[in-house]
Write a protein that holds these residues in place. Structure first.
Motif, PDB file in Angstrom:
ATOM      1  N   HIS A 110      34.396 119.717 106.719  1.00  0.00           N
ATOM      2  CA  HIS A 110      35.136 120.992 106.390  1.00  0.00           C
ATOM      3  C   HIS A 110      36.461 120.513 106.204  1.00  0.00           C
ATOM      4  N   GLU A 113      39.111 121.051 108.949  1.00  0.00           N
ATOM      5  CA  GLU A 113      39.058 120.133 110.168  1.00  0.00           C
ATOM      6  C   GLU A 113      39.759 118.753 109.638  1.00  0.00           C
ATOM      7  N   GLU A 152      38.783 127.385 118.406  1.00  0.00           N
ATOM      8  CA  GLU A 152      39.041 129.054 118.671  1.00  0.00           C
ATOM      9  C   GLU A 152      40.045 129.462 117.675  1.00  0.00           C
ATOM     10  N   GLN A 326      30.116 124.359 100.034  1.00  0.00           N
ATOM     11  CA  GLN A 326      30.160 125.747 100.812  1.00  0.00           C
ATOM     12  C   GLN A 326      31.584 126.452 100.690  1.00  0.00           C
ATOM     13  N   TRP A 329      33.348 128.989 104.549  1.00  0.00           N
ATOM     14  CA  TRP A 329      33.134 128.423 105.822  1.00  0.00           C
ATOM     15  C   TRP A 329      33.843 128.590 107.003  1.00  0.00           C
ATOM     16  N   PRO A 330      33.688 129.429 107.822  1.00  0.00           N
ATOM     17  CA  PRO A 330      34.441 129.548 108.963  1.00  0.00           C
ATOM     18  C   PRO A 330      34.763 128.600 109.819  1.00  0.00           C
ATOM     19  N   ASP A 332      35.318 127.882 113.058  1.00  0.00           N
ATOM     20  CA  ASP A 332      34.868 128.112 114.378  1.00  0.00           C
ATOM     21  C   ASP A 332      33.318 128.007 114.495  1.00  0.00           C
ATOM     22  N   THR A 333      32.697 127.775 113.506  1.00  0.00           N
ATOM     23  CA  THR A 333      31.078 127.832 113.153  1.00  0.00           C
ATOM     24  C   THR A 333      30.626 126.205 113.230  1.00  0.00           C
ATOM     25  N   LEU A 334      31.796 125.226 113.203  1.00  0.00           N
ATOM     26  CA  LEU A 334      31.502 123.905 113.151  1.00  0.00           C
ATOM     27  C   LEU A 334      30.987 123.516 114.679  1.00  0.00           C
ATOM     28  N   PRO A 335      29.613 122.535 114.595  1.00  0.00           N
ATOM     29  CA  PRO A 335      29.348 122.249 115.826  1.00  0.00           C
ATOM     30  C   PRO A 335      30.251 121.297 116.649  1.00  0.00           C
TER      31      PRO A 335
END
Ligand code: KG4
Ligand code: ZN
Length: 338
Positions: A110, A113, A152, A326, A329-330, A332-335
């Protein structure tokens, strides 16, 4: 572990080799700024084509400068999103295919990130937890960061991103693309009390931003005032101060809300000197600290992608064989890592 990182989400082809024991071994960057300058902004199709031209020579160069053979590479990380789909697909296609051919694991990173972790490329890296202010050409957000993948989103821009506001305002002032750094240069010549611009959305609670009204306010000021160099510099300064102040007010709120005393700033706008100085002052007044990457790692680069990808590959995460980009790609959806 040693990872080859590939960044192609917008108008920079960035390649790097990062080793978790030895740190950054090499990085190579090709900026398409000249290509897009005539159009006043990034032309997606031209961006994709230029990534195709530059990606392989840059990978060769980065591997050579890192004194690294294919056999020494343990994985490949490429930017999977968010960004321009054509540009993303060039990096994803090359990264995924090389990993397949070389029989290495691959990971789609991401982009934000990457920016968020970029200060960790520096010796004096921040520890978790912290609040991150991510300010780039495409995004403005405040994120509570408790670890890798533990994000978050506390607030974000409801319209233009901070960098986008800089670029659009610069265009209004007749400055060439990319306008952000040019506007900052002009603002440095501005007088302190030239104009007072609004600080959008600071008069109500919450951590969201809005910058498009500020752009209109600037346009109206330009139209109403004389067109001389000092006036232009004063207007640029007032605009920059308004953006920086607004960001600082929201950062302080986010720190208060989380109780954290470390602030990370990343993304292209974090290269802005006034922003760095204002936040450094604010943080020292509350007994905290601000962290940011060196200038060249504030804007897009391969090092941040290699670094972020390495953390995830090391934790055993990897992509399947499909080549995927993608564009949305929000974060906060990353694992999380484990
Ligand atoms: O992170 P980045 O390289 O690309 C994106 O992911 O969008 O950020 C580029 C943005 C542009 O809008 C650019 O004008 C802005 O960062 N920027 C600046 C400065 N340097 C780059 N804005 C204000 N002041 C600067 N010194
Ligand atoms: Zn970026």
């Amino acid at each position: 572990m040693r990872v080859l990182g590939i960044e192609t989400s917008c108008d920079e082809t960035g390649i790097a080799v990062y080793d978790d024991k030895q740190g950054l071994l090499s990085h190579a960057l090709y900026s398409q700024v000249k290509l897009h300058a005539d159009y006043g902004g990034v032309v997606p199709e031209l961006a994709s084509r230029d990534h195709v031209r530059k990606i392989i020579p840059l990978i060769r160069q980065a591997l050579k400068n890192a004194n690294t053979d294919i056999a020494d590479i343990d994985g490949i990380a490429y930017t999977k999103g968010p960004g321009l789909i054509g540009a993303l697909l060039v990096g994803a296609c090359v990264g995924r295919s090389l990993a397949f051919a070389w029989n290495k694991p691959a990971i789609g990173v991401h982009h934000m990130e990457g920016h968020l972790l970029a200060p960790m490329l520096e010796e004096d890296a921040p520890e978790f937890p912290f609040v991150a202010l991510l300010v780039s050409g495409g995004h403005s957000m405040l994120v509570k960061v408790d670890g890798i993948g533990l994000y978050e989103v506390l607030g974000e821009s409801v319209d233009d991103a901070a960098g986008e506001a800089f670029d659009k305002t610069a265009k209004l002032m007749g400055l060439d693309y990319p306008g952000g750094p040019r506007l900052a240069k002009l603002a440095a010549k501005g007088e302190p009390a030239g104009y007072q611009f609004p600080r959008p959305m600071t008069d109500r609670p919450g951590l969201d931003f809005s910058f498009s009204g500020l752009k209109t306010f600037t346009a109206n000021t330009i139209a109403a005032e004389p067109d001389d160099e000092q006036t232009r510099a004063n207007i640029a300064r007032a605009f920059e101060e308004a953006v920086v102040d607004t960001l600082a007010i929201k950062c302080r709120r986010a720190l208060k809300q989380t109780g954290y005393n470390r602030l990370v700033i990343a993304g292209g706008v974090s290269a802005n000197t006034r922003l760095r100085e204002t936040l450094a002052e604010m943080m020292s007044s509350i007994g905290g600290r601000v962290y940011y990457p060196r200038g060249e790692f504030c804007t897009d680069n391969g090092a941040m992608i290699a670094f972020a990808g390495l953390q995830r590959l090391k934790a055993g995460q990897q992509e399947d064989l499909a080549v995927k980009g993608q564009p949305r790609w929000p974060l906060d959806t990353l694992p999380p890592l484990a």
